[in-house]
Design a protein around this motif. Sequence first.
Motif, PDB file in Angstrom:
ATOM      1  N   LYS A  19       0.817  -1.218   0.000  1.00 10.64           N
ATOM      2  CA  LYS A  19       0.000   0.000   0.000  1.00 10.64           C
ATOM      3  C   LYS A  19       0.845   1.261   0.000  1.00 10.64           C
ATOM      4  O   LYS A  19       1.895   1.309   0.644  1.00 10.64           O
ATOM      5  CB  LYS A  19      -0.926   0.024   1.234  1.00 10.64           C
ATOM      6  CG  LYS A  19      -2.065  -0.978   1.165  1.00 10.64           C
ATOM      7  CD  LYS A  19      -3.013  -0.792   2.341  1.00 10.64           C
ATOM      8  CE  LYS A  19      -4.181  -1.768   2.246  1.00 10.64           C
ATOM      9  NZ  LYS A  19      -5.129  -1.597   3.353  1.00 10.64           N
ATOM     10  N   SER A  20       0.352   2.258  -0.723  1.00  9.36           N
ATOM     11  CA  SER A  20       0.828   3.644  -0.650  1.00  9.36           C
ATOM     12  C   SER A  20       2.323   3.799  -0.894  1.00  9.36           C
ATOM     13  O   SER A  20       2.951   4.724  -0.387  1.00  9.36           O
ATOM     14  CB  SER A  20       0.468   4.250   0.710  1.00  9.36           C
ATOM     15  OG  SER A  20      -0.930   4.148   0.927  1.00  9.36           O
ATOM     16  N   THR A 169       0.094   7.550  -3.311  1.00  5.81           N
ATOM     17  CA  THR A 169      -0.566   7.482  -2.007  1.00  5.81           C
ATOM     18  C   THR A 169      -1.782   6.556  -2.043  1.00  5.81           C
ATOM     19  O   THR A 169      -2.137   5.930  -1.039  1.00  5.81           O
ATOM     20  CB  THR A 169      -1.008   8.889  -1.561  1.00  5.81           C
ATOM     21  OG1 THR A 169       0.068   9.800  -1.773  1.00  5.81           O
ATOM     22  CG2 THR A 169      -1.390   8.908  -0.096  1.00  5.81           C
ATOM     23  N   GLY A 170      -2.415   6.446  -3.210  1.00 15.11           N
ATOM     24  CA  GLY A 170      -3.607   5.618  -3.335  1.00 15.11           C
ATOM     25  C   GLY A 170      -3.346   4.156  -3.618  1.00 15.11           C
ATOM     26  O   GLY A 170      -4.255   3.329  -3.512  1.00 15.11           O
ATOM     27  N   GLY A 172      -2.959   0.418  -3.716  1.00 11.83           N
ATOM     28  CA  GLY A 172      -3.358  -0.652  -2.806  1.00 11.83           C
ATOM     29  C   GLY A 172      -4.472  -0.309  -1.847  1.00 11.83           C
ATOM     30  O   GLY A 172      -4.857  -1.137  -1.019  1.00 11.83           O
ATOM     31  N   THR A 173      -5.042   0.902  -1.936  1.00 14.13           N
ATOM     32  CA  THR A 173      -6.035   1.337  -0.948  1.00 14.13           C
ATOM     33  C   THR A 173      -7.483   1.163  -1.398  1.00 14.13           C
ATOM     34  O   THR A 173      -8.398   1.193  -0.575  1.00 14.13           O
ATOM     35  CB  THR A 173      -5.841   2.827  -0.605  1.00 14.13           C
ATOM     36  OG1 THR A 173      -6.117   3.617  -1.774  1.00 14.13           O
ATOM     37  CG2 THR A 173      -4.422   3.107  -0.124  1.00 14.13           C
ATOM     38  N   ASN A 174      -7.703   1.025  -2.737  1.00  9.96           N
ATOM     39  CA  ASN A 174      -9.075   0.934  -3.283  1.00  9.96           C
ATOM     40  C   ASN A 174      -9.920   2.165  -2.948  1.00  9.96           C
ATOM     41  O   ASN A 174     -11.139   2.084  -2.870  1.00  9.96           O
ATOM     42  CB  ASN A 174      -9.802  -0.311  -2.745  1.00  9.96           C
ATOM     43  CG  ASN A 174      -9.489  -1.544  -3.557  1.00  9.96           C
ATOM     44  OD1 ASN A 174      -8.444  -1.620  -4.192  1.00  9.96           O
ATOM     45  ND2 ASN A 174     -10.363  -2.527  -3.540  1.00  9.96           N
ATOM     46  N   LYS A 175      -9.284   3.305  -2.739  1.00 11.73           N
ATOM     47  CA  LYS A 175     -10.023   4.491  -2.272  1.00 11.73           C
ATOM     48  C   LYS A 175     -10.797   5.184  -3.392  1.00 11.73           C
ATOM     49  O   LYS A 175     -11.663   6.017  -3.123  1.00 11.73           O
ATOM     50  CB  LYS A 175      -9.078   5.486  -1.608  1.00 11.73           C
ATOM     51  CG  LYS A 175      -8.104   6.154  -2.576  1.00 11.73           C
ATOM     52  CD  LYS A 175      -7.289   7.243  -1.892  1.00 11.73           C
ATOM     53  CE  LYS A 175      -6.454   7.992  -2.923  1.00 11.73           C
ATOM     54  NZ  LYS A 175      -5.835   9.190  -2.404  1.00 11.73           N
ATOM     55  N   GLY A 197      -5.081   3.145  -6.595  1.00  9.60           N
ATOM     56  CA  GLY A 197      -6.233   3.102  -5.700  1.00  9.60           C
ATOM     57  C   GLY A 197      -7.591   2.970  -6.364  1.00  9.60           C
ATOM     58  O   GLY A 197      -8.615   3.165  -5.718  1.00  9.60           O
ATOM     59  N   ASN A 199     -11.031   1.469  -7.823  1.00  5.41           N
ATOM     60  CA  ASN A 199     -11.914   0.376  -7.435  1.00  5.41           C
ATOM     61  C   ASN A 199     -12.968   0.140  -8.527  1.00  5.41           C
ATOM     62  O   ASN A 199     -12.905   0.760  -9.587  1.00  5.41           O
ATOM     63  CB  ASN A 199     -12.560   0.646  -6.071  1.00  5.41           C
ATOM     64  CG  ASN A 199     -13.326   1.972  -6.052  1.00  5.41           C
ATOM     65  OD1 ASN A 199     -13.976   2.346  -7.025  1.00  5.41           O
ATOM     66  ND2 ASN A 199     -13.251   2.686  -4.934  1.00  5.41           N
ATOM     67  N   THR A 218      -4.506  -3.971  -7.349  1.00  5.70           N
ATOM     68  CA  THR A 218      -5.174  -4.643  -6.230  1.00  5.70           C
ATOM     69  C   THR A 218      -6.582  -5.116  -6.586  1.00  5.70           C
ATOM     70  O   THR A 218      -6.943  -6.271  -6.323  1.00  5.70           O
ATOM     71  CB  THR A 218      -5.232  -3.694  -5.017  1.00  5.70           C
ATOM     72  OG1 THR A 218      -3.904  -3.277  -4.687  1.00  5.70           O
ATOM     73  CG2 THR A 218      -5.860  -4.381  -3.822  1.00  5.70           C
TER      74      THR A 218
END
Length: 228
Positions: A19-20, A169-170, A172-175, A197, A199, A218
């Motif tokens: 992540k990130s 920064t995003g 691996g976060t799926n944000k 990030g 999704n 991810t």
Amino acid sequence: MMLKIPVLDLKGGIAVSGKSGQRETYTPLNTCYANSANPVEIAENLKLNGASEIYIADLDLIESKGHNINEIKMVNSILPVIFDGGVKDFDSYTFFLDYAYKIIVATETLESIDELKKIFNKYPKERIVISIDIKDNELYTKNLNLTLNEIKPILKELDPNEIILLDITGVGTNKGVNYELLNEFKEFKDKLIIAGGLNKDSIAELEKEGIKKVLIGTSLHSGEIAIL
């Protein structure tokens, strides 16, 4: 139709995830496309499932801690590789051309804009991808004394075919979509490849914005997003 390009990060000969951009914490990739983290096995199954190209970052090369160049070349014989090996200058770009289909020149590792211009003066745009790397909504770079605003006139001058907008920064976060960044670079919309990030909802959202290509890591490997 949106082109979804699978992402692999390689470290120590295997695919890894994290992540990130906190690379020291990355672990072997758990993917629905293979029973192992072997990049060749994963690439073969991605191709069987409709992938037309693949993005690979060699984290060892980027951090000057070794390389996965042989694995890259093997994968490139299966799927055309868009390769980030931490290009610093004209010479390193030239070297990587023997290993992959397109070579990324990323702001994180590029030594100078002069070296970028040398690359564009010598090689066809079809084989060059510029990656605008961003952390916390600021240009991420080890060597360039530039802001996000200051890099835009350089992009206009060089007129690349493809620009990756990578929100580190995003990763691996799926944000979801970073609209602040997207709006910052909307004048380059037809050239953009959005990454970091994303999704399942991001695909439809970005299609509405007119984006034609995304990098998916991810969400793809978890099975949340399909290639086709």
